[in-house]
Design an enzyme around this catalytic site. Structure first.
Site: not given
Length: 557
Positions: A78, A119-121, A192, A442, A468
């Site tokens: 992202d 990570c995100d998704k 992150c 985002e 985000s």
């Protein structure tokens, strides 16, 4: 065993022959077949180490007397996809990941699964698949990144770099200082380092019970993560023997507890979107009003970057997610402690020996940051189906001002950089929802630019898109219905007065119902931004943010 479908009986000789071509021996056909669902991708820092990670998982599965088969999923970073057309693909990638895992696992009749996301998704995509497939499953994420330090010793992370762009643009820092932040913001592999979406979801995976204690906070580079791998294989074998499946674990009570942890930590607003999608996959009727009820009873116990200078390594040092849950459990009615988890034990048993080791990082119930949770659900004539604010990332609890309207993120970012936004304004970025984006991108670049210019407490931002986990300030997202569906956000005009009241959970525009009705009759739906390819199909199938932005199955009746 489930895998007997492809390995037992004379008629499965062709299947066994093919499996022997992969290196299997006759004795392997009496063992459970385990899918190792990896997400190794070199361009994503949180995933570049997962190739070696996958090898360790396979070794642990073999040591537990089972047969591993590794495959990979796609993924989107992202941060790298931020601020351009790539961000339109981020949320839709969640659906591709879920579908691809479902496809591989169901086509090959595995007995169990170990998922390696980060990570995100990727984490929610795999979790959705696990609930859909519903075979014994354990998650072991790749782990968080450590925070960085500039040459001056300042602790920094990815949000520092994004905000550095705004600070440089407004003349607050030099090009050399921006370069210093850039060089040290992301110092290693891992997700992150703040309470951004990736870490939020990995922490929620732990409290839901799909991952083991420590999954959310142990750093990617910490040797203890290898121990988690060994435990995951051992626990999976127990889950298979006891036939404990994801839908046995992810109940309404588990989702309550996931949101409770989210409120206690002030997690990413994206957790609302993803956890509603998980509820959908689990066949649960779970709506945003229930999230709000959780928020009202859970105190905010810890602030993690971007809401403070603490990072996931500090949470881990202070006792980890288990310590937060143990402290929360002291308040009656906050957690459901007797539900089963992937350890084969209850949540109560998992956290029995946890304790807070640093009360500056994890506050006690007697000294919370606030009496209510760090996320709030807002409603009103501007968000009839709800909107989300990360209340723990702003000290401002009420904001009212004229709206400055942009019909895309690109338009908004250009306007912010050109000085079109001033103190007291409410920035509105619309037509960026699930359908309108498409993909609900985002808004980290605009929020970071505003914060970097020193306007974080003086400018509000509303959007039908997402934020985000690194976003902070007065940022209200997930406004539903979205603009592309004719929601009130589409009817706003320049200068309309908007009121955001966090304490009262209200999001209102000071325009009469009669005037809004008049505007609605005159409104015309814009042409879709994308009509072909995956995004074109996605825009046609995706549902609203308040239902998790899942894809709807056509009605064939």
């Amino acid at each position: 065993m489930r895998s007997d479908m492809i390995k037992k009986g004379f008629d499965k000789a062709p299947h066994r022959s093919l499996l022997k071509a992969t290196g299997l021996k006759d004795e392997d056909f009496d063992k459970p077949f385990i899918a190792i669902c990896n997400s190794f991708i070199e361009i994503i820092p949180g995933h570049k180490h997962l190739n070696e990670f996958g090898k360790l998982v396979k070794e642990a599965v073999r040591a537990a007397g089972m047969v591993p088969f590794e495959f990979n999923t796609i993924g989107v970073d992202d941060g790298i996809a931020m601020g351009h057309i790539g961000m339109r693909y981020s949320l839709p990638s969640r659906e591709i990941i879920a579908d691809s895992v479902e496809t591989v696992v169901n086509a090959h009749w595995f007995d169990g699964m170990i998922c390696i996301p980060n990570c995100d998704k990727i984490t929610p995509g795999m979790m959705m698949a696990a609930l859909r497939i519903n075979i014994p499953t354990v998650f072991v994420s790749g782990g968080p990144m450590a925070a960085g330090k500039t040459s001056k010793g300042e602790v920094v992370d990815l949000s520092s770099v994004f905000e550095g762009v705004g600070a440089y643009q407004s003349g607050k820092i030099s090009e050399e200082e921006l370069k210093d932040i850039e060089d040290h913001g992301c110092p290693s592999c891992g997700s992150c380092s703040g309470m951004f979406t990736a870490n939020s979801m990995n922490c929620l995976c732990e409290v839901l019970g799909l991952a083991l204690p420590g999954n959310g906070s142990i750093l990617a580079i910490d040797p203890r993560r290898e121990e988690l791998i060994k435990q995951a294989a051992e626990k999976l074998k127990i889950l298979i023997e006891r036939d404990i499946k994801p839908r046995d674990i992810v109940t309404e009570e588990a989702i309550d507890d996931a949101f409770a942890l989210d409120m206690a930590m002030g997690g990413s607003t994206n957790t609302v979107l993803h956890t509603l999608a998980l509820a959908h996959e689990a066949g649960l009727d779970y709506d945003m009003s229930r999230i709000d009820a959780v928020s009202r009873r859970v105190p905010h116990l810890c602030k993690v970057s971007p809401a403070s200078n603490w990072h996931m390594e500090d949470i881990d040092r202070a006792g980890g997610i288990s310590a937060i849950l143990k402290e929360m459990s002291r308040k009656e009615g906050v957690l459901h402690l007797d539900r089963i988890t992937a350890t084969g034990q209850t949540l109560r048993e998992n956290i029995a020996h946890a304790e807070i080791k640093d009360k500056e990082v994890i506050h006690s119930l007697e000294n919370p940051h606030s009496e209510e949770g760090g996320l709030r659900i807002l409603k009103g004539n501007l968000a009839k189906d709800g909107a989300v604010i990360k209340s723990g990332a702003t000290e401002v609890k009420r904001f009212e001002g004229p709206c400055v309207i942009f019909n895309s993120q690109d338009e908004a970012l250009a306007g912010i950089m050109l000085g079109k936004v001033k103190k007291g304004d409410v920035v509105v970025i619309r037509y960026e929802g699930p359908r309108g984006g498409p993909g609900m991108p985002e808004m980290l670049a605009p929020t970071s630019a505003i914060a970097g210019m020193g306007l974080g407490a003086d400018v509000a931002l509303l959007t039908d898109g997402r934020f985000s986990g690194a976003s902070r300030g007065i940022s209200v997202g997930h406004i539903s219905p979205e603009a592309a569906a004719g929601g009130t956000i589409a009817l706003l005009e320049q200068g309309d007065i908007v009121c955001i009241d966090v304490e009262e959970r209200l999001l209102e525009v000071r325009v009469s119902d009669e005037e809004l009705d008049k505007r609605k009759k005159e409104w015309k739906r814009p042409e879709p931004k994308v009509k072909t390819g995956w995004l074109g199909r996605y825009a046609q199938m995706v549902t609203s943010a308040n239902t998790g932005a899942v894809l709807k199955v056509p009605n064939f009746d």
